[in-house]
Write an enzyme that holds these catalytic residues in place. Structure first.
Site, mmCIF file in Angstrom:
data_model
loop_
_atom_site.group_PDB
_atom_site.id
_atom_site.type_symbol
_atom_site.label_atom_id
_atom_site.label_comp_id
_atom_site.label_asym_id
_atom_site.label_seq_id
_atom_site.Cartn_x
_atom_site.Cartn_y
_atom_site.Cartn_z
ATOM 1 N N HIS A 183 -1.312 -3.430 5.692
ATOM 2 C CA HIS A 183 -2.727 -3.651 5.363
ATOM 3 C C HIS A 183 -3.690 -3.041 6.377
ATOM 4 O O HIS A 183 -4.597 -2.286 6.009
ATOM 5 C CB HIS A 183 -2.992 -5.141 5.210
ATOM 6 C CG HIS A 183 -4.216 -5.469 4.400
ATOM 7 N ND1 HIS A 183 -4.576 -4.787 3.266
ATOM 8 C CD2 HIS A 183 -5.171 -6.430 4.571
ATOM 9 C CE1 HIS A 183 -5.687 -5.308 2.768
ATOM 10 N NE2 HIS A 183 -6.062 -6.312 3.536
ATOM 11 N N VAL A 184 -3.535 -3.375 7.646
ATOM 12 C CA VAL A 184 -4.389 -2.811 8.689
ATOM 13 C C VAL A 184 -3.804 -1.457 9.100
ATOM 14 O O VAL A 184 -2.609 -1.352 9.397
ATOM 15 C CB VAL A 184 -4.469 -3.750 9.906
ATOM 16 C CG1 VAL A 184 -5.270 -3.108 11.028
ATOM 17 C CG2 VAL A 184 -5.075 -5.081 9.496
ATOM 18 N N ASP A 227 0.854 -1.189 0.000
ATOM 19 C CA ASP A 227 0.000 0.000 0.000
ATOM 20 C C ASP A 227 0.888 1.236 0.000
ATOM 21 O O ASP A 227 1.100 1.888 1.022
ATOM 22 C CB ASP A 227 -0.957 -0.004 1.190
ATOM 23 C CG ASP A 227 -2.058 -1.046 1.057
ATOM 24 O OD1 ASP A 227 -2.129 -1.705 0.004
ATOM 25 O OD2 ASP A 227 -2.829 -1.227 2.021
ATOM 26 N N HIS A 255 -10.212 -6.258 8.068
ATOM 27 C CA HIS A 255 -9.344 -7.295 7.503
ATOM 28 C C HIS A 255 -9.112 -8.471 8.467
ATOM 29 O O HIS A 255 -8.145 -9.215 8.313
ATOM 30 C CB HIS A 255 -7.997 -6.706 7.076
ATOM 31 C CG HIS A 255 -8.110 -5.510 6.176
ATOM 32 N ND1 HIS A 255 -8.796 -5.547 4.981
ATOM 33 C CD2 HIS A 255 -7.639 -4.236 6.312
ATOM 34 C CE1 HIS A 255 -8.732 -4.354 4.409
ATOM 35 N NE2 HIS A 255 -8.045 -3.551 5.193
#
Length: 531
Positions: A400-401, A227, A373
């Site tokens: 991600h988180v 990301d 997630h």
């Protein structure tokens, strides 16, 4: 109301002080040998929660080069050989439109002039150049074509040595400013002094704080766990997307604003031109386009030591006495896949007397207790966790988180003194906001049917069959494998001290760059655990 907020802030700061006292007693950090630790959840500091604001890229001075074809978006990355480093940069402007004349990569040379620091840049290395396009259906006028991307492999470097370099085309002349970098030390007794780790960067004011704090801590190596630019959150006209209105009818394609990558690369140069930076893809790098092409920007904009793996989506490399394994969560990972077979070979060939530390990184975490997630990568865990455990992986980094979390040593959801420490560092800045809710809080447990692998297919999110959460999909309290979690923007630094001890520190943006919020010595036990 004001008094209530002030009281909450005072309570929050008292809590942080208490946590700090627990972390550092008589100048010593706790070690994993003292664990497992009782789970800690730091209360949310609502003074840092608000609207995420993107940097004003149109007013960014680096957008206007002083001379034509001046190198920009300069970045360094490691190769598979300790004595070489990749140098990448971009010249010329990107173009938008279907009827355009792409820049000719052969019109400008790709040269790096380099030498040992303060001894002159008397060495030359030449490389290759290319462009890429992001194509939409039906000859779309918003199709994107990049500037010229240059890539040069600089070889014959000495370990643990400071070098200076310029890149560009000396015949024009169009050369960059002078930049500096330090090569990785020799294994097995030497390690990069500081490895910075972060995910979910984006291009916001939070990103700016993260990168400036990180640079102030002088890392020798940076890991970006997915990301990166969040270009796919923007419509092709450059506005922030409403996903339901920014996708193509009757098509799996999603709009993406590729110039966001260029803005991001120019901003990140303050780090990437001096610190070798290794990346692994996240879901925001997929960017599916015409002809079902994916990861195009990711593949073209970064250089990878992918000779052995044959893929830019998973690969490995050494940095001193650390062997890093970068895994792909959005490419097949089952036991019959190319990635799994490569991973078996790679781990089998690791010599722990040369690289005692084994660190793995990929994007979606296996051991996150946040609602967002939650257990999303369960199928990947089911396929790969046993292999990583058998070969004694010491630390796992994920993104991600949009929050921070560190686990106790864990394997198959069970506390295990030989399991890796899993660390989620996904709140580098991002284009969204922090994740605040936990799956173990009342009413927050997701429906298991909503947690299939959206990208690789399959469903593995079954209820637990043993332990305190047996018969349930979520725990009803912070799980015992979760040691520390907090919703704040920040990044981490790994300092490997010797063959058995490494200090992990997590830094929050709201603190001074030298003040860590979470710290622990991760201790290897090679005589006790598999390796």
């Amino acid at each position: 109301m004001v008094l209530a907020v002030e009281s909450l802030n005072r309570l929050f700061h008292c809590w942080i002080l208490l946590i700090s006292l627990i972390f550092v007693v008589n100048g010593q950090f706790p070690t994993t040998l003292e664990g497992p630790f009782k789970p800690v959840t730091v209360p949310v500091n609502y003074s840092i929660i608000g609207q995420v604001t993107s940097l004003p890229v149109d007013d960014n001075p680096p957008l206007s080069p002083e001379i034509e074809f001046q190198p920009r978006q300069i970045s360094l990355s490691l190769s598979s050989d300790l004595s070489s480093v990749w140098v990448s940069w971009i010249t010329g402007e990107y173009q938008i439109g279907d009827d355009i004349e792409p820049l000719d990569p052969q019109s400008i040379a790709s040269v790096v002039q380099y030498g040992v620091y303060k001894s002159g840049r008397n060495n030359l290395a030449a490389g290759s150049s290319f462009i890429y396009s992001q194509q939409y259906p039906n000859e779309d006028p918003n199709n994107y074509t990049s500037g010229i991307i240059h890539r040069v492999l600089v070889t014959g470097l000495d370990p643990d040595t400071m070098y200076e370099y310029q890149c560009g085309d000396p015949s024009i002349p169009a050369m960059s400013e002078v930049h500096y970098f330090r090569t990785m030390p020799s294994p097995p007794k030497d390690y990069p002094s500081r490895v910075a780790v972060v995910g979910g960067l984006g291009l916001t004011y939070n990103t700016s704080t993260t990168i400036s704090h990180m640079a102030a801590n002088h890392p020798d190596l940076a890991l970006l766990v997915g990301d990166l630019s969040f270009a796919d959150l923007y419509c092709k006209n450059g506005t922030l997307c409403d996903f339901q209105n920014c996708s193509f009818p009757q098509s799996p394609l999603q709009e993406t604003y590729q110039p966001r990558w260029d803005h991001w690369g120019r901003f990140m140069q303050i780090l990437t031109a001096t610190v070798p930076t290794m990346v692994i893809e996240g879901d925001h790098e997929i960017e599916k386009q015409a002809d079902n092409l994916t990861f195009t920007a990711y593949n073209y904009r970064f250089a990878f030591p992918s000779d052995e793996s044959g893929s830019t989506l998973y690969y490995s490399f050494n940095a001193g006495g650390i062997h890093f394994v970068m895994l792909g969560a959005y490419v097949p990972y089952d036991k019959s896949s190319d990635q799994y077979k490569w991973l078996e070979r790679d781990l089998f060939n690791v010599n722990r007397s040369v690289t005692p530390w084994l660190v793995a990184a990929w994007h979606p975490p296996w051991y996150s207790t946040y609602k967002d997630h939650y257990r999303e990568a369960e199928c990947m865990r089911v396929q790969m966790e046993e292999l990583l455990y058998k070969h004694g992986v010491d630390i796992v980094f994920n993104g991600h988180v949009n929050a921070y979390e560190r686990s106790n040593r864990v394997y198959n959801y069970t506390l295990d003194p030989c399991g890796p420490v899993h660390i989620t560092v996904g709140s580098g800045g991002n284009e969204m906001n922090l994740t605040l809710e936990h799956a173990d809080e009342p009413g927050n447990c997701p429906d298991p049917s909503n947690t299939p692998d959206r990208f690789m297919g399959g469903f593995c999110g079954f209820n637990f069959t043993s332990g305190p959460a047996a018969g349930n999909f979520c725990w009803n309290e912070q799980p015992e494998y979760s040691a520390y979690r907090e919703s704040s923007f920040g990044y981490g630094i790994l300092e490997v001290k010797n063959q058995t001890h490494a200090l992990w520190m997590w830094y929050r943006n709201q603190d001074r760059y030298s003040v860590g919020a979470d710290g622990i010595y991760i201790v290897r036990q090679p005589d006790r655990c598999p390796s």
